[in-house]
Design a protein around this motif. Structure first.
Motif, PDB file in Angstrom:
ATOM      1  N   GLU A  59      17.210  55.805  -1.879  1.00 55.23           N
ATOM      2  CA  GLU A  59      18.236  56.635  -2.511  1.00 55.23           C
ATOM      3  C   GLU A  59      18.694  57.782  -1.627  1.00 55.23           C
ATOM      4  O   GLU A  59      19.887  58.108  -1.579  1.00 55.23           O
ATOM      5  CB  GLU A  59      17.711  57.196  -3.831  1.00 55.23           C
ATOM      6  CG  GLU A  59      18.752  57.998  -4.614  1.00 55.23           C
ATOM      7  CD  GLU A  59      18.276  58.372  -6.007  1.00 55.23           C
ATOM      8  OE1 GLU A  59      19.019  59.106  -6.694  1.00 55.23           O
ATOM      9  OE2 GLU A  59      17.179  57.934  -6.414  1.00 55.23           O
ATOM     10  N   TYR A  60      17.755  58.395  -0.909  1.00 53.65           N
ATOM     11  CA  TYR A  60      18.086  59.602  -0.150  1.00 53.65           C
ATOM     12  C   TYR A  60      17.997  59.406   1.359  1.00 53.65           C
ATOM     13  O   TYR A  60      18.484  60.249   2.117  1.00 53.65           O
ATOM     14  CB  TYR A  60      17.143  60.748  -0.547  1.00 53.65           C
ATOM     15  CG  TYR A  60      17.270  61.161  -1.986  1.00 53.65           C
ATOM     16  CD1 TYR A  60      18.230  62.080  -2.388  1.00 53.65           C
ATOM     17  CD2 TYR A  60      16.420  60.637  -2.958  1.00 53.65           C
ATOM     18  CE1 TYR A  60      18.348  62.469  -3.711  1.00 53.65           C
ATOM     19  CE2 TYR A  60      16.529  61.017  -4.288  1.00 53.65           C
ATOM     20  CZ  TYR A  60      17.494  61.930  -4.658  1.00 53.65           C
ATOM     21  OH  TYR A  60      17.617  62.311  -5.976  1.00 53.65           O
ATOM     22  N   GLY A  61      17.377  58.329   1.795  1.00 48.80           N
ATOM     23  CA  GLY A  61      17.131  58.143   3.218  1.00 48.80           C
ATOM     24  C   GLY A  61      15.926  58.950   3.655  1.00 48.80           C
ATOM     25  O   GLY A  61      15.682  60.047   3.141  1.00 48.80           O
ATOM     26  N   GLY A  62      15.164  58.411   4.563  1.00 47.73           N
ATOM     27  CA  GLY A  62      13.977  59.099   5.054  1.00 47.73           C
ATOM     28  C   GLY A  62      14.169  59.593   6.468  1.00 47.73           C
ATOM     29  O   GLY A  62      14.927  59.006   7.251  1.00 47.73           O
ATOM     30  N   SER A  63      13.511  60.689   6.803  1.00 51.99           N
ATOM     31  CA  SER A  63      13.539  61.228   8.166  1.00 51.99           C
ATOM     32  C   SER A  63      12.141  61.663   8.543  1.00 51.99           C
ATOM     33  O   SER A  63      11.441  62.299   7.750  1.00 51.99           O
ATOM     34  CB  SER A  63      14.494  62.423   8.275  1.00 51.99           C
ATOM     35  OG  SER A  63      15.830  62.032   8.046  1.00 51.99           O
ATOM     36  N   VAL A  64      11.742  61.305   9.755  1.00 53.91           N
ATOM     37  CA  VAL A  64      10.404  61.624  10.248  1.00 53.91           C
ATOM     38  C   VAL A  64      10.505  62.013  11.713  1.00 53.91           C
ATOM     39  O   VAL A  64      11.294  61.428  12.462  1.00 53.91           O
ATOM     40  CB  VAL A  64       9.451  60.417  10.110  1.00 53.91           C
ATOM     41  CG1 VAL A  64       8.100  60.711  10.753  1.00 53.91           C
ATOM     42  CG2 VAL A  64       9.261  60.030   8.652  1.00 53.91           C
ATOM     43  N   ILE A  65       9.734  62.994  12.108  1.00 53.60           N
ATOM     44  CA  ILE A  65       9.611  63.306  13.529  1.00 53.60           C
ATOM     45  C   ILE A  65       8.136  63.195  13.883  1.00 53.60           C
ATOM     46  O   ILE A  65       7.271  63.728  13.180  1.00 53.60           O
ATOM     47  CB  ILE A  65      10.187  64.697  13.866  1.00 53.60           C
ATOM     48  CG1 ILE A  65      10.373  64.853  15.369  1.00 53.60           C
ATOM     49  CG2 ILE A  65       9.363  65.834  13.282  1.00 53.60           C
ATOM     50  CD1 ILE A  65      11.327  65.963  15.760  1.00 53.60           C
ATOM     51  N   ALA A  66       7.841  62.441  14.926  1.00 53.79           N
ATOM     52  CA  ALA A  66       6.452  62.099  15.217  1.00 53.79           C
ATOM     53  C   ALA A  66       6.286  61.801  16.697  1.00 53.79           C
ATOM     54  O   ALA A  66       7.263  61.630  17.432  1.00 53.79           O
ATOM     55  CB  ALA A  66       6.031  60.884  14.394  1.00 53.79           C
ATOM     56  N   THR A  67       5.025  61.712  17.104  1.00 55.89           N
ATOM     57  CA  THR A  67       4.707  61.300  18.462  1.00 55.89           C
ATOM     58  C   THR A  67       3.468  60.416  18.426  1.00 55.89           C
ATOM     59  O   THR A  67       2.811  60.286  17.399  1.00 55.89           O
ATOM     60  CB  THR A  67       4.474  62.503  19.386  1.00 55.89           C
ATOM     61  OG1 THR A  67       4.367  62.047  20.742  1.00 55.89           O
ATOM     62  CG2 THR A  67       3.204  63.257  19.018  1.00 55.89           C
ATOM     63  N   THR A  68       3.169  59.818  19.559  1.00 52.26           N
ATOM     64  CA  THR A  68       1.991  58.952  19.669  1.00 52.26           C
ATOM     65  C   THR A  68       0.957  59.610  20.563  1.00 52.26           C
ATOM     66  O   THR A  68       1.291  60.372  21.477  1.00 52.26           O
ATOM     67  CB  THR A  68       2.376  57.586  20.250  1.00 52.26           C
ATOM     68  OG1 THR A  68       3.327  57.764  21.313  1.00 52.26           O
ATOM     69  CG2 THR A  68       2.986  56.711  19.190  1.00 52.26           C
ATOM     70  N   ILE A  69      -0.322  59.295  20.291  1.00 52.25           N
ATOM     71  CA  ILE A  69      -1.417  59.814  21.093  1.00 52.25           C
ATOM     72  C   ILE A  69      -2.098  58.663  21.820  1.00 52.25           C
ATOM     73  O   ILE A  69      -1.924  57.497  21.467  1.00 52.25           O
ATOM     74  CB  ILE A  69      -2.426  60.594  20.224  1.00 52.25           C
ATOM     75  CG1 ILE A  69      -2.988  59.700  19.115  1.00 52.25           C
ATOM     76  CG2 ILE A  69      -1.767  61.829  19.637  1.00 52.25           C
ATOM     77  CD1 ILE A  69      -4.054  60.383  18.279  1.00 52.25           C
ATOM     78  N   ASP A  70      -2.882  59.008  22.827  1.00 49.00           N
ATOM     79  CA  ASP A  70      -3.410  57.978  23.738  1.00 49.00           C
ATOM     80  C   ASP A  70      -4.702  57.341  23.224  1.00 49.00           C
ATOM     81  O   ASP A  70      -5.703  57.248  23.944  1.00 49.00           O
ATOM     82  CB  ASP A  70      -3.605  58.542  25.137  1.00 49.00           C
ATOM     83  CG  ASP A  70      -4.654  59.643  25.198  1.00 49.00           C
ATOM     84  OD1 ASP A  70      -5.045  60.149  24.120  1.00 49.00           O
ATOM     85  OD2 ASP A  70      -5.097  59.986  26.312  1.00 49.00           O
ATOM     86  N   LEU A  71      -4.679  56.868  22.005  1.00 49.31           N
ATOM     87  CA  LEU A  71      -5.734  56.011  21.468  1.00 49.31           C
ATOM     88  C   LEU A  71      -5.116  54.631  21.268  1.00 49.31           C
ATOM     89  O   LEU A  71      -4.306  54.442  20.350  1.00 49.31           O
ATOM     90  CB  LEU A  71      -6.275  56.561  20.140  1.00 49.31           C
ATOM     91  CG  LEU A  71      -7.073  57.861  20.218  1.00 49.31           C
ATOM     92  CD1 LEU A  71      -7.440  58.334  18.811  1.00 49.31           C
ATOM     93  CD2 LEU A  71      -8.334  57.673  21.055  1.00 49.31           C
ATOM     94  N   TYR A  72      -5.471  53.689  22.130  1.00 55.75           N
ATOM     95  CA  TYR A  72      -4.801  52.392  22.145  1.00 55.75           C
ATOM     96  C   TYR A  72      -5.646  51.306  21.503  1.00 55.75           C
ATOM     97  O   TYR A  72      -6.830  51.159  21.814  1.00 55.75           O
ATOM     98  CB  TYR A  72      -4.496  51.973  23.585  1.00 55.75           C
ATOM     99  CG  TYR A  72      -3.414  52.790  24.245  1.00 55.75           C
ATOM    100  CD1 TYR A  72      -2.072  52.538  23.992  1.00 55.75           C
ATOM    101  CD2 TYR A  72      -3.748  53.817  25.125  1.00 55.75           C
ATOM    102  CE1 TYR A  72      -1.080  53.283  24.600  1.00 55.75           C
ATOM    103  CE2 TYR A  72      -2.765  54.572  25.740  1.00 55.75           C
ATOM    104  CZ  TYR A  72      -1.433  54.301  25.478  1.00 55.75           C
ATOM    105  OH  TYR A  72      -0.457  55.046  26.077  1.00 55.75           O
ATOM    106  N   VAL A  73      -5.030  50.550  20.615  1.00 55.29           N
ATOM    107  CA  VAL A  73      -5.623  49.313  20.125  1.00 55.29           C
ATOM    108  C   VAL A  73      -5.262  48.212  21.122  1.00 55.29           C
ATOM    109  O   VAL A  73      -4.103  48.102  21.529  1.00 55.29           O
ATOM    110  CB  VAL A  73      -5.081  48.944  18.729  1.00 55.29           C
ATOM    111  CG1 VAL A  73      -5.623  47.584  18.288  1.00 55.29           C
ATOM    112  CG2 VAL A  73      -5.445  50.020  17.718  1.00 55.29           C
ATOM    113  N   GLN A  74      -6.243  47.425  21.515  1.00 48.81           N
ATOM    114  CA  GLN A  74      -6.000  46.337  22.458  1.00 48.81           C
ATOM    115  C   GLN A  74      -6.250  44.999  21.775  1.00 48.81           C
ATOM    116  O   GLN A  74      -7.244  44.827  21.067  1.00 48.81           O
ATOM    117  CB  GLN A  74      -6.904  46.466  23.680  1.00 48.81           C
ATOM    118  CG  GLN A  74      -6.618  47.703  24.517  1.00 48.81           C
ATOM    119  CD  GLN A  74      -7.481  47.766  25.765  1.00 48.81           C
ATOM    120  OE1 GLN A  74      -8.564  47.197  25.812  1.00 48.81           O
ATOM    121  NE2 GLN A  74      -6.999  48.462  26.778  1.00 48.81           N
ATOM    122  N   ALA A  75      -5.336  44.057  21.992  1.00 45.04           N
ATOM    123  CA  ALA A  75      -5.478  42.709  21.431  1.00 45.04           C
ATOM    124  C   ALA A  75      -5.201  41.689  22.523  1.00 45.04           C
ATOM    125  O   ALA A  75      -4.289  41.863  23.342  1.00 45.04           O
ATOM    126  CB  ALA A  75      -4.514  42.496  20.272  1.00 45.04           C
TER     127      ALA A  75
END
Length: 322
Positions: free
Chosen positions: A16-32
């Motif tokens: 209904e209103y639209g979402g907004s997010v501001i974020a970053t990533t940190i150096d914890l990596y999942v490996q597959a």
């Protein structure tokens, strides 16, 4: 690591209103890793959890939904769901508010798509990961974790739905990211939470239109944080994180508790600029920002009270291959 806008990516608010997010990533990596196996069926090995899950050849789709790892197989052709070994290693604590489940799903999907030569973009794989986590597995939540983990870096996301999004990198002054890493830290609340209950309550309140004003205020903070990052103001960032936490506490009584409030009060009492709880709420990590010259003293004081404190580094890599 969401800095502002959390909760606005949940339905029905986002539609209904639209979402907004501001974020970053940190150096914890999942490996597959996906490798061929001479045995029929699929073996999934979780290195960090120390377990193996074997799925017999020709197992119906329903059995693939027994867990997050096996659910990823529903995105590849049925004939390819045999003769595979999938290894996963995650350094991210479960139920920590750091988006571990989304990162695991994305890493497995990326490895499977690469193995089967299935084309994708970072946005399309984020959408696929959302559908696995929210639709197939029925885990409540929004769409920010999948998009944030896939793209990497400091970004602003604006959503019309989980399938309709645009993101733009946030530029910061030279040296700001290093200054942030020297000034910010995580504090573990000691509570490993199940976010499902918290999110179910938030979604229910959204449907009853009890959270609209709080979520609109949270959405407004996204532009404020974007401006703060662009000018590199650490004090203002910390203060705005605290404002985000104040708003977040109002969206559900389950977001905080006396134990969680105590961690925040301890941090603020040590003289930090501000901070907030990461994730949906109910437990996990706080992030605090302080004067870099005071960080060592503040961290030592918090650790003396029995809390685990960790520093972190940001990364712009997102989903990628080694």
């Amino acid at each position: 690591m969401s800095l502002a806008g959390g909760g606005t990516d949940l339905e029905p608010f986002i539609l209904e209103y639209g979402g907004s997010v501001i974020a970053t990533t940190i150096d914890l990596y999942v490996q597959a890793t996906v490798i061929p196996s001479y045995e029929s069926g699929v073996t999934i090995e979780s290195i960090d959890q120390g377990f193996n899950l074997f799925l017999a050849e020709g197992a119906p789709d329903e059995s693939l939904l027994e867990g997050i790892l096996s659910a990823c197989l529903t995105k590849i052709p049925l004939k390819g769901r045999t003769g595979l070994k999938i290894r996963v290693n995650s350094p991210v604590p479960a139920r920590s508010g750091l988006g571990a489940s989304s990162a695991i799903i994305l890493s497995i999907l990326g490895a499977l798509y690469r193995y089967f030569d299935i084309s994708f973009s970072k946005i399309s794989i984020a959408i696929d990961a959302y559908e696995i986590e929210r639709v197939l597995l029925g885990i409540p939540g929004g769409c920010q974790d999948q998009h944030v983990c896939a793209t990497g870096g400091f970004n602003r996301f604006d959503f019309g739905s989980y399938k309709e999004s645009k993101f733009s990198p946030v530029s910061t002054p030279h040296g700001f990211i290093e200054d942030l890493e020297k000034s910010a830290f995580f504090v573990w609340t000691g509570i490993s939470r199940n976010s499902n209950t918290v999110l179910d309550d938030q979604i229910d309140r959204n449907e009853k239109r009890q959270n609209i004003q709080a979520l609109l205020s949270q959405k407004d903070l996204v532009t404020s944080v974007e401006d703060i990052l662009k000018r590199g103001d650490l004090r203002a960032l910390g203060e705005t994180l605290s404002r985000s936490w104040e708003i977040k506490r109002g969206v559900s009584a389950l977001v905080s508790s006396s134990e969680i409030d105590r961690v925040y009060e301890i941090g603020m009492g040590q003289g930090v600029f501000g901070g907030k709880l990461l994730g949906a709420g109910g437990g996990g990590f706080f992030i605090f920002v302080c004067e870099s010259s005071q960080k060592e003293l503040i961290v030592a004081s918090i650790e003396q009270l029995g809390y685990n404190v960790t520093s972190f580094k940001t990364t712009s890599a997102g989903l990628h291959y080694l």
